[in-house]
Design a protein around this motif. Structure first.
Motif, mmCIF file in Angstrom:
data_model
loop_
_atom_site.group_PDB
_atom_site.id
_atom_site.type_symbol
_atom_site.label_atom_id
_atom_site.label_comp_id
_atom_site.label_asym_id
_atom_site.label_seq_id
_atom_site.Cartn_x
_atom_site.Cartn_y
_atom_site.Cartn_z
ATOM 1 N N LEU A 217 0.971 -0.911 -0.185
ATOM 2 C CA LEU A 217 -0.089 0.167 -0.168
ATOM 3 C C LEU A 217 0.800 1.235 0.051
ATOM 4 C CD1 LEU A 217 -2.929 1.464 0.573
ATOM 5 C CD2 LEU A 217 -2.226 1.232 2.810
ATOM 6 N N PRO A 218 0.680 1.991 -1.131
ATOM 7 C CA PRO A 218 1.356 3.374 -0.917
ATOM 8 C C PRO A 218 0.549 4.302 -0.312
ATOM 9 C CG PRO A 218 0.571 3.116 -3.326
ATOM 10 C CD PRO A 218 0.044 1.870 -2.565
ATOM 11 N N ILE A 219 1.236 5.309 0.411
ATOM 12 C CA ILE A 219 0.646 6.180 1.174
ATOM 13 C C ILE A 219 1.373 7.516 1.352
ATOM 14 C CG2 ILE A 219 -0.678 4.675 2.746
ATOM 15 C CD1 ILE A 219 1.359 5.373 5.074
ATOM 16 N N GLN A 220 0.537 8.478 1.411
ATOM 17 C CA GLN A 220 1.289 9.890 1.836
ATOM 18 C C GLN A 220 1.131 10.011 3.358
ATOM 19 O OE1 GLN A 220 2.687 12.078 -0.748
ATOM 20 N NE2 GLN A 220 3.313 13.199 1.292
ATOM 21 N N LEU A 221 2.039 10.203 4.034
ATOM 22 C CA LEU A 221 1.779 10.396 5.339
ATOM 23 C C LEU A 221 2.600 11.438 6.062
ATOM 24 C CD1 LEU A 221 1.369 8.745 8.378
ATOM 25 C CD2 LEU A 221 3.593 7.874 8.099
ATOM 26 N N ALA A 222 1.976 12.206 6.760
ATOM 27 C CA ALA A 222 2.332 13.316 7.610
ATOM 28 C C ALA A 222 2.307 13.013 9.168
ATOM 29 C CB ALA A 222 1.477 14.418 7.395
ATOM 30 N N ILE A 223 3.327 13.137 9.898
ATOM 31 C CA ILE A 223 3.541 12.920 11.205
ATOM 32 C C ILE A 223 3.781 14.285 12.023
ATOM 33 C CG2 ILE A 223 4.501 12.038 13.137
ATOM 34 C CD1 ILE A 223 4.984 9.415 11.605
ATOM 35 N N SER A 224 2.963 14.676 13.026
ATOM 36 C CA SER A 224 3.333 16.040 13.666
ATOM 37 C C SER A 224 3.238 15.712 15.093
ATOM 38 C CB SER A 224 2.170 17.112 13.200
ATOM 39 O OG SER A 224 1.987 17.269 12.020
ATOM 40 N N PRO A 225 3.980 16.618 15.970
ATOM 41 C CA PRO A 225 3.879 16.381 17.510
ATOM 42 C C PRO A 225 2.495 16.943 17.978
ATOM 43 C CG PRO A 225 5.223 18.142 16.840
ATOM 44 C CD PRO A 225 4.858 17.652 15.431
ATOM 45 N N ILE A 226 2.354 16.687 19.125
ATOM 46 C CA ILE A 226 0.957 16.885 20.024
ATOM 47 C C ILE A 226 1.578 17.505 21.196
ATOM 48 C CG2 ILE A 226 -1.171 16.430 20.950
ATOM 49 C CD1 ILE A 226 -1.496 14.190 18.889
ATOM 50 N N HIS A 227 1.240 18.597 21.711
ATOM 51 C CA HIS A 227 1.569 19.301 22.705
ATOM 52 C C HIS A 227 0.339 19.695 23.855
ATOM 53 C CE1 HIS A 227 4.855 20.404 20.055
ATOM 54 N NE2 HIS A 227 5.768 20.146 21.200
ATOM 55 N N ASP A 228 0.517 19.538 25.099
ATOM 56 C CA ASP A 228 -0.545 20.000 25.958
ATOM 57 C C ASP A 228 -0.768 21.441 26.058
ATOM 58 O OD1 ASP A 228 1.521 20.649 27.497
ATOM 59 O OD2 ASP A 228 1.255 18.992 28.964
ATOM 60 N N GLY A 231 2.675 23.212 26.721
ATOM 61 C CA GLY A 231 3.612 23.153 25.731
ATOM 62 C C GLY A 231 4.449 21.974 25.882
ATOM 63 N N ALA A 232 4.068 20.947 26.783
ATOM 64 C CA ALA A 232 4.727 19.773 26.608
ATOM 65 C C ALA A 232 4.528 18.822 25.743
ATOM 66 C CB ALA A 232 4.743 19.351 28.022
ATOM 67 N N LEU A 233 5.435 17.980 25.200
ATOM 68 C CA LEU A 233 5.242 17.042 24.250
ATOM 69 C C LEU A 233 4.585 15.816 24.965
ATOM 70 C CD1 LEU A 233 5.597 16.189 21.102
ATOM 71 C CD2 LEU A 233 7.907 15.071 22.092
ATOM 72 N N ILE A 234 3.373 15.450 24.307
ATOM 73 C CA ILE A 234 2.646 14.272 24.896
ATOM 74 C C ILE A 234 2.381 13.163 23.861
ATOM 75 C CG2 ILE A 234 1.646 15.606 26.568
ATOM 76 C CD1 ILE A 234 -0.973 15.713 24.769
ATOM 77 N N GLY A 235 2.678 13.614 22.601
ATOM 78 C CA GLY A 235 2.331 12.468 21.720
ATOM 79 C C GLY A 235 2.640 12.805 20.076
ATOM 80 N N THR A 236 2.197 12.003 19.239
ATOM 81 C CA THR A 236 2.504 12.276 17.871
ATOM 82 C C THR A 236 1.148 11.839 17.175
ATOM 83 O OG1 THR A 236 3.371 10.211 17.255
ATOM 84 C CG2 THR A 236 4.934 11.970 18.006
#
Length: 290
Positions: A217-228, A231-236
């Protein structure tokens, strides 16, 4: 040494936001550790914990469920757990997780329960924040998967189920790269994605993956950070789209650039390309023979 060990235990409980408690099942008297008092914001020198006093802190909407959970161990010896809300005197709400086990005397009567209480308010709010952002992105009609800092899946939408061929309940808690499985040819991209979980870096591009049944399966993928909120990083969060049709169209365009549309035979462009490659190879051999 005992005093030192006790202080270390108190410090460890404070760091983990986990307290311990013990309840006499006959009298309903309860002993709380210092951390449990801190979680419930009570004064150890003046507040005498009992089971009824504990229940008075429990959110009214959760009270029946909590009472039922604590009543069950009377006939069970396995470890039990329940998450619920507690209400502070000023109206603030915390979320805690209780874990405990019941112990019996030689006659088999349940006599006491030993347990822990952990403040999971921040963790729960962070997970809720991740799910909220994922729900908002789900409206765009693409596959959305949210993961924690270790890369474990917290959320997936229906489009993700359809794209990767895996139901949401099977994705929950699994490593993201077990569901979004890069082909061996994309191993470097898989490493880059894994590094994003803890670094919070962004990544986007095309990726060849395999569905759960093994089909490519070919996909176009975009991954971004999630902050609370702080401003602390809590996931992606990853948003993906199936680009099978687009890749087929691009391949067709590339093919037509070197083949006749009517006869399907190689055209002059392909001949020129192959001739140029042959000349380059001859030149390389000549250089090696000098």
């Amino acid at each position: 040494k005992l005093d030192l060990d006790r202080e270390r235990l108190i410090e460890a409980q404070a760091v983990a936001k986990v307290g311990s408690w013990e309840m006499n099942l006959a009298t309903q008297a309860v002993i709380w550790s210092k951390e449990v008092h801190r979680i419930f914001e009570t004064d150890p020198t003046s507040f005498g914990p009992t089971h009824l006093a504990f229940l008075s802190f429990v959110h009214p909407a959760d009270r029946a469920r909590v009472e039922a959970a604590f009543a069950a161990p009377a006939s069970e010896t396995a470890a039990c757990a329940v998450e619920h809300r507690i209400v502070m005197p000023d109206g603030r709400i915390k979320i805690v997780e209780e874990r405990w086990q019941t112990f019996r005397d030689p006659r088999g009567d349940a006599v006491r329960a030993l347990g822990t209480c952990q403040d999971i308010t921040e963790r729960t709010e962070a997970q809720d924040h991740v799910r909220l952002q994922a729900d908002l992105l789900a409206a765009v009609g693409q596959a959305v998967i949210a993961a924690d800092l270790e890369g474990r899946i917290l959320y997936s939408n229906q489009h993700a189920e359809e794209l990767y061929g895996c139901v949401a309940s099977d994705m929950l808690g699994r490593p993201l790269l077990e569901v979004v499985r890069p082909n061996p040819s994309n191993a470097a991209a898989g490493v880059a994605i894994a590094e994003n979980f803890s670094s919070g870096a962004r990544w986007s591009g095309e990726l060849n993956v395999m569905r759960q049944d093994g089909t490519p399966l070919p996909i176009q993928l975009a991954i971004s950070p999630i902050h609370d909120k702080s401003g602390a990083l809590i996931g992606t969060i990853g948003v993906a789209a199936d680009i099978t049709e687009r890749k087929a169209y691009e391949n067709r365009i590339e093919y037509l650039a070197t083949h006749d549309a009517l006869t399907d035979l190689p055209n002059r462009n392909l001949l020129d390309d192959r001739l140029a490659q042959a000349i380059d190879r001859v030149g390389l051999v000549a250089e090696q023979l000098r």
